[in-house]
Design a protein around this motif. Structure first.
Motif, short mmCIF file in Angstrom:
data_model
loop_
_atom_site.label_atom_id
_atom_site.label_comp_id
_atom_site.label_asym_id
_atom_site.label_seq_id
_atom_site.Cartn_x
_atom_site.Cartn_y
_atom_site.Cartn_z
N GLU A 114 0.88 -1.49 0.41
CA GLU A 114 0.16 -0.03 0.32
C GLU A 114 1.08 1.37 0.39
OE1 GLU A 114 -3.26 0.73 3.08
OE2 GLU A 114 -4.01 -1.38 2.10
N ASP A 115 2.25 1.81 0.85
CA ASP A 115 2.47 2.15 0.71
C ASP A 115 3.55 2.64 -0.49
OD1 ASP A 115 2.63 2.55 3.55
OD2 ASP A 115 4.38 2.34 4.15
N VAL A 116 3.69 1.38 -1.21
CA VAL A 116 4.64 1.77 -2.58
C VAL A 116 2.64 2.57 -3.05
CG1 VAL A 116 5.59 0.06 -4.08
CG2 VAL A 116 5.92 -0.15 -1.74
N GLU A 117 2.52 2.10 -3.07
CA GLU A 117 1.15 2.33 -4.33
C GLU A 117 0.91 3.76 -4.27
OE1 GLU A 117 -3.11 0.98 -3.68
OE2 GLU A 117 -2.85 0.79 -6.24
N LYS A 118 0.89 4.40 -3.24
CA LYS A 118 0.41 5.55 -2.74
C LYS A 118 1.62 6.61 -3.05
CE LYS A 118 -2.44 5.85 1.67
NZ LYS A 118 -2.03 4.63 2.43
N ALA A 119 3.05 5.91 -2.76
CA ALA A 119 4.77 7.02 -3.28
C ALA A 119 4.15 6.87 -4.92
CB ALA A 119 5.80 5.96 -3.21
N TRP A 120 3.77 6.00 -5.85
CA TRP A 120 3.19 6.39 -6.79
C TRP A 120 2.41 7.37 -7.40
CZ3 TRP A 120 5.56 4.31 -11.46
CH2 TRP A 120 6.45 3.48 -11.87
N GLU A 121 1.21 7.45 -6.17
CA GLU A 121 0.22 8.17 -6.38
C GLU A 121 0.47 9.30 -6.19
OE1 GLU A 121 -4.04 6.03 -5.61
OE2 GLU A 121 -2.97 6.86 -3.23
N ASN A 122 1.06 9.90 -5.18
CA ASN A 122 1.73 11.20 -4.94
C ASN A 122 3.22 11.19 -5.49
OD1 ASN A 122 0.40 11.15 -2.68
ND2 ASN A 122 2.05 10.44 -1.18
N VAL A 123 3.65 10.91 -6.06
CA VAL A 123 5.26 11.06 -6.95
C VAL A 123 4.57 11.50 -8.56
CG1 VAL A 123 6.96 11.33 -8.21
CG2 VAL A 123 7.26 9.90 -5.70
N MET A 124 3.72 11.00 -8.78
CA MET A 124 2.80 11.33 -10.33
C MET A 124 1.58 12.90 -10.41
SD MET A 124 3.97 9.06 -12.26
CE MET A 124 5.47 9.31 -11.41
N GLY A 125 1.15 12.36 -8.54
CA GLY A 125 1.09 13.16 -8.46
C GLY A 125 0.36 14.93 -8.82
N VAL A 126 1.72 15.53 -8.52
CA VAL A 126 2.30 16.58 -9.32
C VAL A 126 1.84 16.91 -10.22
CG1 VAL A 126 4.18 17.40 -8.46
CG2 VAL A 126 3.72 16.04 -6.74
N GLY A 127 2.89 15.29 -11.16
CA GLY A 127 2.78 15.99 -12.56
C GLY A 127 1.79 15.90 -13.19
N ILE A 128 0.46 15.19 -12.48
CA ILE A 128 -0.75 14.98 -13.59
C ILE A 128 -1.20 16.60 -13.30
CG2 ILE A 128 -3.10 13.70 -13.13
CD1 ILE A 128 -1.63 11.32 -13.27
N SER A 129 -1.43 17.03 -11.96
CA SER A 129 -1.98 17.83 -10.93
C SER A 129 -1.41 18.75 -12.50
CB SER A 129 -1.83 18.68 -9.87
OG SER A 129 -2.00 17.00 -9.33
N TYR A 130 0.17 19.45 -12.39
CA TYR A 130 0.63 20.49 -13.16
C TYR A 130 -0.12 20.34 -15.03
CZ TYR A 130 3.40 22.86 -15.67
OH TYR A 130 4.18 24.35 -16.69
N LEU A 131 0.59 18.86 -15.42
CA LEU A 131 -0.89 18.83 -16.54
C LEU A 131 -1.70 19.46 -16.98
CD1 LEU A 131 1.10 15.63 -18.00
CD2 LEU A 131 2.04 17.67 -17.93
N CYS A 132 -2.98 19.11 -15.94
CA CYS A 132 -3.99 18.99 -16.22
C CYS A 132 -4.01 20.74 -16.15
CB CYS A 132 -4.52 18.67 -14.68
SG CYS A 132 -4.81 16.84 -15.52
N SER A 133 -3.37 21.77 -14.94
CA SER A 133 -3.52 22.23 -14.67
C SER A 133 -3.53 23.93 -16.38
CB SER A 133 -3.14 23.28 -13.88
OG SER A 133 -1.58 23.82 -13.79
#
Ligand code: HEM
Length: 137
Positions: A114-133
């Protein structure tokens, strides 16, 4: 982002990259997630695309290391490419992208948790939020 999350992501990325099928499984999952995704990639050379994605995991990591300035510094060309004037990739596609990626990591990382999954979500989330914005700019 905290060092522990970044470390978990990097270590998992290494384990996933050791699986020669990692990116093929990802694109299989992603293209299978919706006909709309398949349509976007109808003219794509996937050998080139896999190289591009492999490199952009490192770019996403750089962006997440410095959440304030990193996205603008490292992801602007990627945002322009995916935005409304070019590829037209809206937020709904990123949900499919992230789901497909997490499913792939679950299958390819022998130390998945679960921690590994959260790490991917958090790291990818930064880039995804930026690309969407930046979609409309
Ligand atoms: C944060 C997630 C994503 C990353 C890191 C990423 C990364 C990349 C990279 C590095 C390229 C190559 C850029 C170039 O050649 O200039 C690319 C192209 C592309 N991406 Fe993404 N991408 C992401 C999300 C998506 C999503 C959600 C879609 C939705 C369908 C998508 C569709 C495409 C398409 C259609 C191309 C062009 C393929 C071609 O040249 O035929 N990408 N992406």
């Amino acid at each position: 982002m905290d060092a522990e999350t970044l470390r978990k992501f990097e270590e998992s990325l290494k384990r996933c990259s050791a699986d020669p099928d990692f990116l093929d499984i990802f694109y299989g999952n992603f293209l299978g997630s919706s006909p709309k995704v398949r349509e976007k990639f109808s003219g794509t050379d996937f050998d080139r695309q896999k190289d591009a994605l492999r490199a952009s995991f490192d770019t996403m990591l750089l962006a997440a290391r410095d959440e304030e300035n990193g996205p603008e510094r490292y992801l602007l060309p990627l945002a322009e490419r995916h935005g409304s004037r070019q590829l037209g990739i809206g937020a709904e596609y990123y949900d499919l992208w992230l789901d497909s990626l997490l499913k792939t990591v679950r299958a390819c990382d022998p130390a998945f948790s679960e921690d590994v999954e959260k790490a991917w979500e958090n790291v990818m989330g930064v880039g995804i939020s930026y690309l969407c914005s930046r979609y409309n700019t």
